[in-house]
Enzyme design. Sequence first.
Site, PDB file in Angstrom:
ATOM      1  N   SER A  37       1.286 -19.184  -8.017  1.00  0.00           N
ATOM      2  CA  SER A  37       1.446 -19.108  -6.612  1.00  0.00           C
ATOM      3  C   SER A  37       1.096 -20.684  -6.034  1.00  0.00           C
ATOM      4  CB  SER A  37       0.386 -18.429  -6.101  1.00  0.00           C
ATOM      5  OG  SER A  37       0.251 -18.303  -4.447  1.00  0.00           O
ATOM      6  N   CYS A  40       1.941 -23.846  -0.365  1.00  0.00           N
ATOM      7  CA  CYS A  40       2.884 -23.422   0.399  1.00  0.00           C
ATOM      8  C   CYS A  40       3.068 -24.494   1.453  1.00  0.00           C
ATOM      9  CB  CYS A  40       2.768 -22.229   1.012  1.00  0.00           C
ATOM     10  SG  CYS A  40       1.367 -21.980   2.266  1.00  0.00           S
ATOM     11  N   SER A 320      -4.284 -14.286   0.495  1.00  0.00           N
ATOM     12  CA  SER A 320      -4.075 -13.340  -0.370  1.00  0.00           C
ATOM     13  C   SER A 320      -2.646 -12.731  -0.426  1.00  0.00           C
ATOM     14  CB  SER A 320      -4.952 -12.143  -0.308  1.00  0.00           C
ATOM     15  OG  SER A 320      -4.937 -11.378   0.983  1.00  0.00           O
TER      16      SER A 320
END
Length: 338
Positions: A37, A40, A320
């Site tokens: 992850s 971003c 999350s």
Amino acid sequence: MRKWYKLLILTTKQTMYTNTISVIVHTSYQAHVWLLSPPCQPYTRQGLQKQSGDARAFSFLKILELMLQASRPPVMLFMENVVGFETSDTHTKMIEILEKAGFSTQEFILSPMQFGVPYSRPRYFCLAKRKPLSFQKQLHNNQLLWSPSPLLDNDADLESIETHGSQATSDKLLLSCEPICRFLDHSNHRELSFYDASSIQSEVALEKNEDPNEQVIESFNQYLVPSGLIDRWGSAMDIVYPDSRRCCCFTKSYYRYVKGTGSLLAPFEAERMGKAHSLKEQKLRYFTPREVANLHSFPKDFQFPQHIGLRQRYALLGNSLSVAVVAPLLRYLFTEPS
């Protein structure tokens, strides 16, 4: 026979040095599955969109490059990011590296709304399997899908419910979602007004010989939206009701800011209060952390440690993932063709 896999969960950060990454990839874990992850910010619409030119993208690309040199590379990979990553040059480099490493990929852009949850949080996901492993439905290899149908048994019913398409498709998606009231703290909210503290019983307060009504009012008052914010930002607020079937994505800045960080709740039923009433009359409030967790499909017994403050809880929830989306993706990733 059920197989067990070692997982390596990497939330890559700019501060990770190359030698640290090298140690992780080459020696430390030898994990079967990597869950990635990366930051971003290089791909968000609000950002500068520097993509791989952003320093925060470096560690992710470095990990993928080192994977080619690993003595025991992973056999599966799961990667998540914001919508927009799929059009970036980082995505192009990722696919090139995965193909060179012998991986087959299937990509998805999915939202909790496609799984019946009234929460608009579309995200990009990449699933990868290293040959000779293969996906259960190989016809979707090297494709970007906007539908969850490969993950579910009832393919025909969900094939047309996608996150992009006609107004009729959007309306059908809304109708497939549960109302927001199912995710609120009080399931019997139709009979229990948000401010009707006289009907709320608190066992903890009774044990402490405290007035449960005063305790409930005090705890809920912190979620009320100040009238000054309504005056200033009312026209920019996304307001939903208990009977609504959609709310906006909650970001890590929810509760700190009201514009563009997530929906606000008018807790009275629309038919009782009337949607034409002024914003101040509707007693707007923030969703509680428990309610945000519910919309992320967290288990009912999930709790934050007591020392985690309110703003930090919102920040953690804003960063999350939706369990309703990730669970079927991982199940599909781990399933072998029959």
